[in-house]
Motif scaffolding. Structure first.
Motif, PDB file in Angstrom:
ATOM      1  N   SER A 241       0.767  -1.183   0.176  1.00  0.00           N
ATOM      2  CA  SER A 241       0.032   0.009  -0.134  1.00  0.00           C
ATOM      3  C   SER A 241       0.874   1.205  -0.006  1.00  0.00           C
ATOM      4  CB  SER A 241      -0.972  -0.065   1.111  1.00  0.00           C
ATOM      5  OG  SER A 241      -0.083   0.163   2.553  1.00  0.00           O
ATOM      6  N   ILE A 242       0.323   2.342  -0.387  1.00  0.00           N
ATOM      7  CA  ILE A 242       1.102   3.577  -0.561  1.00  0.00           C
ATOM      8  C   ILE A 242       1.237   3.945   0.842  1.00  0.00           C
ATOM      9  CG2 ILE A 242       0.777   6.304  -0.874  1.00  0.00           C
ATOM     10  CD1 ILE A 242      -0.938   5.465  -3.243  1.00  0.00           C
ATOM     11  N   GLU A 243       0.308   3.887   1.962  1.00  0.00           N
ATOM     12  CA  GLU A 243       0.369   4.161   3.371  1.00  0.00           C
ATOM     13  C   GLU A 243       1.837   3.395   3.894  1.00  0.00           C
ATOM     14  OE1 GLU A 243      -3.959   4.121   2.483  1.00  0.00           O
ATOM     15  OE2 GLU A 243      -2.253   2.914   1.837  1.00  0.00           O
ATOM     16  N   ALA A 244       1.763   2.107   3.520  1.00  0.00           N
ATOM     17  CA  ALA A 244       3.014   1.505   4.159  1.00  0.00           C
ATOM     18  C   ALA A 244       4.141   1.931   3.671  1.00  0.00           C
ATOM     19  CB  ALA A 244       2.901  -0.015   3.763  1.00  0.00           C
ATOM     20  N   GLU A 245       4.474   2.185   2.298  1.00  0.00           N
ATOM     21  CA  GLU A 245       5.452   2.979   1.895  1.00  0.00           C
ATOM     22  C   GLU A 245       6.186   4.335   2.298  1.00  0.00           C
ATOM     23  OE1 GLU A 245       6.316   4.237  -2.703  1.00  0.00           O
ATOM     24  OE2 GLU A 245       6.958   2.073  -2.642  1.00  0.00           O
ATOM     25  N   GLU A 246       4.805   5.024   2.515  1.00  0.00           N
ATOM     26  CA  GLU A 246       5.009   6.426   3.130  1.00  0.00           C
ATOM     27  C   GLU A 246       5.600   6.228   4.724  1.00  0.00           C
ATOM     28  OE1 GLU A 246       1.394   8.331   2.541  1.00  0.00           O
ATOM     29  OE2 GLU A 246       1.858   9.075   0.652  1.00  0.00           O
ATOM     30  N   ALA A 247       5.137   5.221   5.331  1.00  0.00           N
ATOM     31  CA  ALA A 247       5.421   5.177   6.641  1.00  0.00           C
ATOM     32  C   ALA A 247       6.820   4.531   6.981  1.00  0.00           C
ATOM     33  CB  ALA A 247       4.257   3.901   7.520  1.00  0.00           C
ATOM     34  N   LEU A 248       7.293   3.739   5.957  1.00  0.00           N
ATOM     35  CA  LEU A 248       8.842   3.371   6.094  1.00  0.00           C
ATOM     36  C   LEU A 248       9.487   4.333   5.568  1.00  0.00           C
ATOM     37  CD1 LEU A 248       8.312  -0.095   4.028  1.00  0.00           C
ATOM     38  CD2 LEU A 248       8.750   0.251   6.234  1.00  0.00           C
ATOM     39  N   ARG A 249       9.201   5.192   4.714  1.00  0.00           N
ATOM     40  CA  ARG A 249       9.938   6.277   4.547  1.00  0.00           C
ATOM     41  C   ARG A 249      10.053   7.386   5.735  1.00  0.00           C
ATOM     42  NH1 ARG A 249       7.580   7.671   0.217  1.00  0.00           N
ATOM     43  NH2 ARG A 249       8.927   6.884  -1.453  1.00  0.00           N
TER      44      ARG A 249
ATOM     45  N   PRO B 285      14.346  10.443   9.045  1.00  0.00           N
ATOM     46  CA  PRO B 285      15.033  11.247  10.040  1.00  0.00           C
ATOM     47  C   PRO B 285      16.296  10.668  11.005  1.00  0.00           C
ATOM     48  CG  PRO B 285      12.678  10.737  10.465  1.00  0.00           C
ATOM     49  CD  PRO B 285      13.040   9.711   9.531  1.00  0.00           C
ATOM     50  N   GLN B 286      16.291   9.346  10.998  1.00  0.00           N
ATOM     51  CA  GLN B 286      17.527   8.707  11.456  1.00  0.00           C
ATOM     52  C   GLN B 286      18.614   9.005  10.466  1.00  0.00           C
ATOM     53  OE1 GLN B 286      19.165   5.700  10.870  1.00  0.00           O
ATOM     54  NE2 GLN B 286      18.235   5.635   8.703  1.00  0.00           N
ATOM     55  N   GLN B 287      19.876   9.005  11.277  1.00  0.00           N
ATOM     56  CA  GLN B 287      20.931   9.086  10.633  1.00  0.00           C
ATOM     57  C   GLN B 287      22.184   7.959  10.796  1.00  0.00           C
ATOM     58  OE1 GLN B 287      22.588  13.041  11.198  1.00  0.00           O
ATOM     59  NE2 GLN B 287      20.910  14.148  10.659  1.00  0.00           N
ATOM     60  N   ARG B 288      21.724   6.869  11.610  1.00  0.00           N
ATOM     61  CA  ARG B 288      22.661   5.873  11.734  1.00  0.00           C
ATOM     62  C   ARG B 288      23.044   4.954  10.686  1.00  0.00           C
ATOM     63  NH1 ARG B 288      25.519   2.582  11.543  1.00  0.00           N
ATOM     64  NH2 ARG B 288      26.555   1.036  13.142  1.00  0.00           N
ATOM     65  N   TRP B 289      21.656   4.576   9.740  1.00  0.00           N
ATOM     66  CA  TRP B 289      21.827   3.675   8.819  1.00  0.00           C
ATOM     67  C   TRP B 289      21.468   4.465   7.527  1.00  0.00           C
ATOM     68  CZ3 TRP B 289      23.571  -0.232  11.397  1.00  0.00           C
ATOM     69  CH2 TRP B 289      23.256  -0.537  12.601  1.00  0.00           C
ATOM     70  N   SER B 290      22.239   4.198   6.625  1.00  0.00           N
ATOM     71  CA  SER B 290      22.071   4.733   5.065  1.00  0.00           C
ATOM     72  C   SER B 290      20.921   3.783   4.535  1.00  0.00           C
ATOM     73  CB  SER B 290      23.419   4.750   4.428  1.00  0.00           C
ATOM     74  OG  SER B 290      23.967   3.433   4.284  1.00  0.00           O
ATOM     75  N   TRP B 291      20.317   4.534   3.690  1.00  0.00           N
ATOM     76  CA  TRP B 291      18.912   3.627   3.315  1.00  0.00           C
ATOM     77  C   TRP B 291      18.628   3.932   1.689  1.00  0.00           C
ATOM     78  CZ3 TRP B 291      14.135   5.534   2.312  1.00  0.00           C
ATOM     79  CH2 TRP B 291      14.005   7.129   2.790  1.00  0.00           C
ATOM     80  N   VAL B 292      17.948   3.267   1.216  1.00  0.00           N
ATOM     81  CA  VAL B 292      17.176   3.780  -0.169  1.00  0.00           C
ATOM     82  C   VAL B 292      16.037   2.761  -0.187  1.00  0.00           C
ATOM     83  CG1 VAL B 292      18.703   2.012  -1.341  1.00  0.00           C
ATOM     84  CG2 VAL B 292      17.817   4.178  -2.576  1.00  0.00           C
TER      85      VAL B 292
ATOM     86  N   LEU C 244       9.886   6.719   8.772  1.00  0.00           N
ATOM     87  CA  LEU C 244      10.517   5.949   9.499  1.00  0.00           C
ATOM     88  C   LEU C 244      12.197   6.087   9.528  1.00  0.00           C
ATOM     89  CD1 LEU C 244      11.317   3.982  12.201  1.00  0.00           C
ATOM     90  CD2 LEU C 244      11.186   2.023  10.432  1.00  0.00           C
ATOM     91  N   CYS C 245      12.553   5.988   8.130  1.00  0.00           N
ATOM     92  CA  CYS C 245      14.191   5.900   7.821  1.00  0.00           C
ATOM     93  C   CYS C 245      14.682   7.357   7.648  1.00  0.00           C
ATOM     94  CB  CYS C 245      14.334   5.024   6.449  1.00  0.00           C
ATOM     95  SG  CYS C 245      13.897   3.270   6.777  1.00  0.00           S
TER      96      CYS C 245
ATOM     97  N   MET D  99      16.581  -1.547  14.850  1.00  0.00           N
ATOM     98  CA  MET D  99      15.788  -0.737  13.535  1.00  0.00           C
ATOM     99  C   MET D  99      15.160  -1.777  12.523  1.00  0.00           C
ATOM    100  SD  MET D  99      15.962   2.141  11.891  1.00  0.00           S
ATOM    101  CE  MET D  99      15.385   2.517  10.498  1.00  0.00           C
ATOM    102  N   LEU D 100      15.737  -3.008  12.567  1.00  0.00           N
ATOM    103  CA  LEU D 100      14.778  -3.916  11.638  1.00  0.00           C
ATOM    104  C   LEU D 100      13.598  -4.274  12.378  1.00  0.00           C
ATOM    105  CD1 LEU D 100      17.621  -6.905  11.304  1.00  0.00           C
ATOM    106  CD2 LEU D 100      17.154  -5.112   9.589  1.00  0.00           C
ATOM    107  N   LYS D 101      13.529  -4.449  13.723  1.00  0.00           N
ATOM    108  CA  LYS D 101      12.150  -4.560  14.207  1.00  0.00           C
ATOM    109  C   LYS D 101      11.282  -3.482  13.982  1.00  0.00           C
ATOM    110  CE  LYS D 101      10.052  -5.887  18.484  1.00  0.00           C
ATOM    111  NZ  LYS D 101      10.113  -6.690  19.868  1.00  0.00           N
TER     112      LYS D 101
END
Length: 266
Positions: A175-183, A188-195, A185-186, A248-250
């Motif tokens: 869903s769009i909602e899930a994708e937006e929520a994952l974005r 604001p944090q700076q510990r893990w690089s992500w894409v 989440l990732c 972070m995985l959790k």
């Protein structure tokens, strides 16, 4: 030996780990090149890394056979998933391009057809059955396909891979909602690089079973292995790094499930 290990749960999540297997058939074991014998392209330690998913009530499906026998995240017709360098349903090379088999020792087409029937088909049939059961129980189902890979493989991608590589098949598998929520989440944090939907946007499992219109949502996470293990043989688990990564995985898994669930409570 069974094609997989299955641990049933009672929640809306199915965790699939298709590349953690290390079992070999006799035909493959006797034919692997010296470079392939340590099984370098395995998604090492992922069942241990994702142990928390069982505590969340997830059902867990773990492949037993190595991807050098058959790759469960490729389509049965072996149609390429990426326009860039990749490996197929029956990998003949390592990710770095090194031959996986001794000259003249590659398993025959007839032998490999047996692997498709006896290993690939049961794994995918279990995914189908479990997702149907979850949908019947909860009204929707979440499929999280867990992967990992060495952080630097020049043949597959330039430079160092981001730590967290989330894939939703370009937004088509959930869903769009899930994708937006994952974005959210990732970002604001700076510990893990992500894409999101970078080099790894989801393999066959994510693409085949991510069907939001059928109340079935899927995503893939490709982890850079340097964050929880040694990338050199014998590929040891790094307890300190893993302990730092697991929260972070959790959060990612929880965000995927809860944001999907919210769509059905609205």
């Amino acid at each position: 030996m069974d094609a997989f290990t299955f641990i049933p749960g009672d929640g809306p999540l199915l965790l699939s780990i298709p590349h953690a297997g290390t079992a070999l058939t006799s035909e493959v074991a006797d034919a692997l090149s010296d470079a392939a014998k340590p099984l370098p392209d395995t998604d090492w330690h992922l069942p241990r890394l994702y142990q928390f998913a069982q505590e969340m009530g997830a059902s867990v499906l773990i492949a037993r056979y190595s991807r050098f026998v058959i790759d469960l995240n490729r389509p049965a017709d072996d149609k390429p998933l990426y326009a860039t360098a990749t490996t197929g349903l029956f990998p003949d090379i390592l990710f770095d391009g090194t031959p996986a088999f001794l000259p003249g020792k590659t398993p025959t087409s007839a032998v490999r057809a047996g692997y498709l029937q006896d290993i690939w088909q049961p794994y995918h049939q279990k995914i189908i059955q479990e997702l149907a059961r979850i949908r019947q129980q909860h009204g929707y189902a979440c499929l999280f396909d867990a992967h990992s890979i060495a952080s630097q493989i020049p043949r597959l991608f330039e430079g160092r891979l981001p730590d967290l590589n989330l894939g939703t098949n370009g937004g088509l598998s959930c869903s769009i909602e899930a994708e937006e929520a994952l974005r959210a989440l990732c970002q604001p944090q700076q510990r893990w690089s992500w894409v999101l939907n970078g080099r790894f946007k989801g393999g066959h499992i994510t693409r085949a079973y991510g069907q939001p219109d059928q109340h079935q949502h899927a995503m893939q996470l490709e982890l850079a292995q340097c964050n929880y293990m040694s990338e050199l043989a014998p590929f040891d688990w790094d307890a300190d790094k893993a302990a730092e990564l697991q929260p972070m995985l959790k959060n990612i898994v929880t965000t995927f499930v809860t944001s999907t669930a919210a769509r059905y409570r609205a």
